[in-house]
Every structure is written in structure tokens, then in C-alpha cells.
Design a protein around this motif. Structure first.
Motif, PDB file in Angstrom:
ATOM      1  N   TYR A 132       0.839  -1.203   0.000  1.00 40.68           N
ATOM      2  CA  TYR A 132       0.000   0.000   0.000  1.00 40.68           C
ATOM      3  C   TYR A 132       0.870   1.247   0.000  1.00 40.68           C
ATOM      4  O   TYR A 132       0.565   2.223  -0.704  1.00 40.68           O
ATOM      5  N   SER A 133       1.957   1.229   0.754  1.00 44.05           N
ATOM      6  CA  SER A 133       2.812   2.412   0.847  1.00 44.05           C
ATOM      7  C   SER A 133       3.449   2.747  -0.498  1.00 44.05           C
ATOM      8  O   SER A 133       3.616   3.928  -0.847  1.00 44.05           O
ATOM      9  N   ALA A 136       0.681   4.281  -2.567  1.00 38.66           N
ATOM     10  CA  ALA A 136       0.350   5.608  -2.040  1.00 38.66           C
ATOM     11  C   ALA A 136       1.382   6.645  -2.490  1.00 38.66           C
ATOM     12  O   ALA A 136       1.027   7.753  -2.907  1.00 38.66           O
ATOM     13  N   CYS A 139       0.788   7.455  -6.125  1.00 38.93           N
ATOM     14  CA  CYS A 139      -0.394   8.305  -6.304  1.00 38.93           C
ATOM     15  C   CYS A 139      -0.092   9.760  -5.935  1.00 38.93           C
ATOM     16  O   CYS A 139      -0.492  10.695  -6.649  1.00 38.93           O
ATOM     17  N   SER A 177      -7.275   5.885  -8.606  1.00 41.95           N
ATOM     18  CA  SER A 177      -7.148   6.818  -7.487  1.00 41.95           C
ATOM     19  C   SER A 177      -6.894   8.252  -7.942  1.00 41.95           C
ATOM     20  O   SER A 177      -7.443   9.198  -7.386  1.00 41.95           O
TER      21      SER A 177
END
Length: 261
Positions: A132-133, A136, A139, A177
Motif C-alpha cells: 500500500y505504501s 500511495a 499516487c 485513485s
């Protein structure tokens, strides 16, 4: 033109790998013999793959171990194509990179500076340790104005267990996203195909692309203005390929029935 022998001399060949030259870890004997003929006749050939995880030299060694003549410079991966694409667009670019050794090494060799904060580019390739990091950070960088690059749009990867998420699936997290669509490098897009044409030094109409997957290989050749040879040894069956709105130029059961003029 299904099942017909070659009636045209091609100055060069573009060759897909998985499903065309080998299946996973198993070589396709007819394909190895075909490549040996190309070498004997001194017809230039280049292997092109959407796989961003392997280094060109690793691909070359794998092929050599299967009895397929190949040198490192005869392999073009989406990683090397992506690195070339961004360095040709900007001097000393910086990039936040998500991917495995093949992509990391290609970017490093091209002189790209890896940077997480405010990079010029975000580049994503297949990463089997995705977190996820990582997503993220990508993004945030894209929202900050970084140019978004993805090595390939393959949504699923075949495996012994079935189809697993491909790089296209990972890429979609960032695009959904941020609302930003990436520049895709690999087949069937034109970026890697243009690089392949430049490497071979022949005009598109003088090149024959050989592949098993209509949606990546054959479509890439069609979009690039090349004749295409579909082999029924991988993803797309001859019947499926023949039923497409633009079918391949030729379709054969295997490369054993293809004559090099």
C-alpha cells in the motif's frame, strides 16, 4: 490465410517469447529450430516481451539453455523500453519506480535518478512485493504532476494455479485513485514497437511479427504496420484469431510449417 506457407521474404522478424518460443519453462522445439534457421540465413531477429521483471541477459541465458540462439542485445523488454522512452524525452530524469530487478536495473543503467519526493516520472512494472505504501507514494507523485508510465497493461498472468493479477491490475489502482491514465510502453502499444523497428533497422512492412496472443502480439504488429504470423501454441487459438475483425496476415499450427524465404 490459415495454414499457408510463407510466400514473402522478410528482412527481419520480431518474436514473442512465452507461448511462441517456450511455454513457461518448457521450450517449443519447432520454435527453436525456426530461430536457428533465421540465424543461419543471417536474417535479423529481435525478441520482445511485456515481462518487466527479467533482465535482457537473463532472458538470453534462458533461451540459450533451451537451444535458442540469442544474445543480450537481441532482447527488448518493457523495462529497457520504458527507460529508453523517458531518457529520450528528458535529460537526467528522476523517477519513482515500482517494480522488480528487471525494471530497477534498466532505469539505473539508463541514468535515471530514483526519487520518491517530487519525481519527474512514476514508473510501474510488475511487482510481486507490492505494498500500500508503494502505491500511495506513486499516487501522491502523480497528483503532484509526475508523468505516469506503466510498462504494460496485461491484466492477468497465467500460472500453474490459474490467472494471477498482472501489471495492468496494479497500474489500475494508481489510475483509478488519481484519475490519470498512464502511458503504456509494451505491446500492443506503439512505444516499444517503434524502438524494435529502430533496432532492427528495417521498415515495418519488411518485418514479420510472430506471436501467440492476438490482443498483445498480433494487435501490436497490426498497429505498427507489420505483417503478422499467429502461432497456435499459446493464448489465442487459430479459430479465435481468424474471427477477429482484423485477422493476422498468416496463421499456422506451429512454426514447423512456416518457410523462411
Amino acid at each position: 490465410m490459415a495454414g499457408q506457407m510463407n510466400v514473402k521474404h522478410y528482412k527481419a522478424y520480431l518474436l514473442d517469447l512465452d507461448g511462441t518460443i517456450y511455454r513457461g519453462k518448457e521450450p517449443i522445439p519447432e520454435a527453436a529450430a525456426f530461430v536457428k534457421q533465421l540465424k543461419e540465413k543471417r536474417i535479423p531477429y529481435l525478441f520482445i516481451t511485456n515481462n518487466s521483471t527479467s533482465l535482457p541477459q537473463e532472458v538470453a541465458v534462458k533461451l540459450q539453455n533451451m537451444g535458442v540462439p540469442c544474445e543480450e542485445e537481441q532482447v527488448l523488454t518493457t523495462s529497457t523500453a520504458a527507460a529508453s522512452y523517458i531518457t529520450s524525452s528528458k535529460n537526467s530524469p528522476s523517477a519513482y519506480v515500482i517494480g522488480e530487478e528487471g525494471l530497477k536495473e534498466a532505469v539505473d543503467q539508463a541514468g535515471v535518478i530514483e526519487e520518491e519526493d517530487n519525481p519527474d516520472y512514476v514508473i510501474i512494472g510488475m511487482d510481486r512485493e507490492i505494498t500500500y505504501s508503494k502505491l500511495a507514494a506513486a499516487c501522491l507523485a502523480v497528483r503532484n504532476g509526475a508523468c505516469f508510465i506503466s510498462t504494460n497493461a496485461d491484466k492477468a498472468l497465467p500460472s500453474e494455479r490459474g490467472f494471477l493479477p498482472g501489471n495492468g491490475a496494479l497500474t489500475s489502482v494508481i489510475s483509478v485513485s488519481t484519475g490519470v491514465d498512464p502511458v503504456f510502453i509494451g505491446k500492443p502499444e506503439k512505444v516499444m514497437m517503434q524502438q524494435a523497428v529502430d533496432i532492427l533497422g528495417a521498415a515495418p512492412e519488411e518485418i514479420c511479427l510472430v506471436g501467440d496472443n492476438y490482443d498483445t502480439d498480433i494487435l501490436a504488429g497490426i498497429r505498427a504496420g507489420m505483417d503478422t504470423l499467429h502461432v497456435d501454441t499459446g493464448v489465442t487459438s487459430r479459430e479465435e484469431a481468424a474471427g477477429k475483425s482484423i485477422p493476422p496476415t498468416y496463421a499456422v499450427a506451429s512454426l514447423s510449417v512456416w518457410s523462411i524465404v
